[in-house]
Design an enzyme around this catalytic site. Structure first.
Site, mmCIF file in Angstrom:
data_model
loop_
_atom_site.group_PDB
_atom_site.id
_atom_site.type_symbol
_atom_site.label_atom_id
_atom_site.label_comp_id
_atom_site.label_asym_id
_atom_site.label_seq_id
_atom_site.Cartn_x
_atom_site.Cartn_y
_atom_site.Cartn_z
ATOM 1 N N ASP A 68 0.814 -1.218 0.000
ATOM 2 C CA ASP A 68 0.000 0.000 0.000
ATOM 3 C C ASP A 68 0.846 1.265 0.000
ATOM 4 O OD1 ASP A 68 0.971 -0.514 2.529
ATOM 5 O OD2 ASP A 68 -0.976 -0.727 3.474
ATOM 6 N N ASP A 137 -7.842 -2.692 14.183
ATOM 7 C CA ASP A 137 -9.232 -2.953 13.785
ATOM 8 C C ASP A 137 -9.338 -4.130 12.812
ATOM 9 O OD1 ASP A 137 -8.120 -1.878 11.512
ATOM 10 O OD2 ASP A 137 -9.420 -0.123 11.412
ATOM 11 N N HIS A 139 -7.480 -4.607 10.044
ATOM 12 C CA HIS A 139 -7.173 -4.360 8.628
ATOM 13 C C HIS A 139 -5.850 -5.000 8.225
ATOM 14 C CE1 HIS A 139 -5.063 -0.430 9.868
ATOM 15 N NE2 HIS A 139 -4.175 -0.999 9.104
ATOM 16 N N GLU A 144 -9.657 -1.408 5.317
ATOM 17 C CA GLU A 144 -10.340 -1.122 6.580
ATOM 18 C C GLU A 144 -11.601 -1.981 6.714
ATOM 19 O OE1 GLU A 144 -8.757 0.466 8.616
ATOM 20 O OE2 GLU A 144 -8.045 2.433 8.009
HETATM 21 C C1 GLP Z 1 -0.496 0.237 8.607
HETATM 22 C C2 GLP Z 1 -0.107 -0.599 7.382
HETATM 23 C C3 GLP Z 1 -0.413 -2.066 7.620
HETATM 24 C C4 GLP Z 1 0.170 -2.505 8.955
HETATM 25 C C5 GLP Z 1 -0.450 -1.700 10.068
HETATM 26 C C6 GLP Z 1 0.017 -2.138 11.459
HETATM 27 O O1 GLP Z 1 -1.838 0.455 8.666
HETATM 28 N N1 GLP Z 1 -0.798 -0.168 6.223
HETATM 29 O O2 GLP Z 1 0.145 -2.841 6.550
HETATM 30 O O3 GLP Z 1 -0.087 -3.883 9.147
HETATM 31 O O4 GLP Z 1 -0.064 -0.352 9.839
HETATM 32 O O5 GLP Z 1 1.251 -1.588 11.746
HETATM 33 P P1 GLP Z 1 2.155 -2.023 12.961
HETATM 34 O O6 GLP Z 1 2.804 -3.289 12.539
HETATM 35 O O7 GLP Z 1 3.151 -0.911 13.117
HETATM 36 O O8 GLP Z 1 1.282 -2.196 14.150
#
Ligand code: GLP
Length: 262
Positions: A68, A137, A139, A144
């Site tokens: 993304d 949440d 995702h 989302e």
């Molecule tokens: C962002 C990214 C996701 C990732 C999420 C959680 O939203 N787009 O790909 O999984 O963060 O991040 P973290 O691993 O820092 O908790």
């Protein structure tokens, strides 16, 4: 249903991922890695960089596709996912920069960019191993709650929760966090041949329980993993704390034949 592996810490999870990917690079030097941002995959990338160095692995033909990108954020911005993937994956592993792709978040072309990205993944033969983190949440990528489980790469609106979670990367100022993104869809992610989802800490416990043991629902996009033929969920004790079937997951992993890998 995914295989659930409960480990002591992020480093142990990282070693499991790194072993799996190192084996893949040995057997398929031009393999296609699905890459993710966020803090969860960092130890895995470090462990893989270690394997690459120790085993003198040739990674010059390895290809990559990130999940993304923020919409409208200049790729040169330090928090763009292009910059993040360069800093955390391409440079430490020594990948060939031109072979690593990130969705194009430029606003002028974003309407067609998702379709074009899915076309590129398909032309590359599809993703071999997709690493995933998970949002609080549920995702994955930036899909989302409410995202179609059949979606392709497209523009999405970020939730307030995700923008709050990610404000830490933008001087703790939510106003600096973009409101939109372009993300691989759940349908895109599900086409990868192997999914490896990593989650650590009690903040992820609820999302992990919903993902693994809840119903398959667009309300928890990561629950689509239950429908994938080869999904591995690697969690620490805290992220596993709300799983009902914990003892069985432990037992199954302890008794797994070594030759099976993950
Ligand atoms: C962002 C990214 C996701 C990732 C999420 C959680 O939203 N787009 O790909 O999984 O963060 O991040 P973290 O691993 O820092 O908790």
């Amino acid at each position: 249903m995914a295989e659930v592996i409960i480990v002591n810490n992020e480093e142990a999870a990282g070693r499991i991922y790194a072993q799996c990917v190192a084996d893949l690079i040995h057997s398929k030097p031009d393999c296609v890695l699905g890459l993710a941002t966020g803090s969860s995959p960092l130890a895995a990338y470090q462990a893989l960089a270690h394997e690459v160095k120790n085993d003198h692995l040739d990674v010059s033909h390895v290809r990559g596709f990130a999940l993304d990108e923020y919409a409208g954020l200049d790729p040169s911005h330090p928090q763009s996912y292009r910059s993040t993937i360069t800093r955390t994956v391409v440079e430490p592993l020594g990948l060939t920069p031109d072979l690593v792709h990130v969705p194009n978040g430029a606003l002028s072309t974003i309407r067609e960019a998702g379709y074009e990205y899915d076309r590129m993944i398909k032309a590359a033969g599809g993703v071999d191993v997709q690493i995933l983190g998970i949002g609080t949440d549920g995702h994955i990528g930036f899909n989302e709650p409410g995202s179609s489980l059949a979606s392709g790469t497209r523009i999405k609106t970020l939730t307030q929760q995700t923008r709050e979670d990610n404000a830490r990367f933008f001087d703790n100022d939510i106003d600096q966090v973009p409101t939109h993104c372009i993300t691989q869809g759940i349908g895109t992610i599900m086409k990868a041949r192997h999914l490896v989802l990593l989650a650590f800490g009690s903040g992820k416990a609820e999302a992990i329980a919903e993902t693994v043991e809840g119903g398959v629902s667009a309300f928890c996009p990561a629950s689509a993993l239950q429908l994938h033929p080869h999904a591995t969920v690697i969690v620490d004790e805290k992220a596993a704390s709300k799983l009902r079937n914990k003892d069985y997951y432990r037992y199954a992993y302890e008794h797994k034949p070594a030759w099976q890998g993950i």
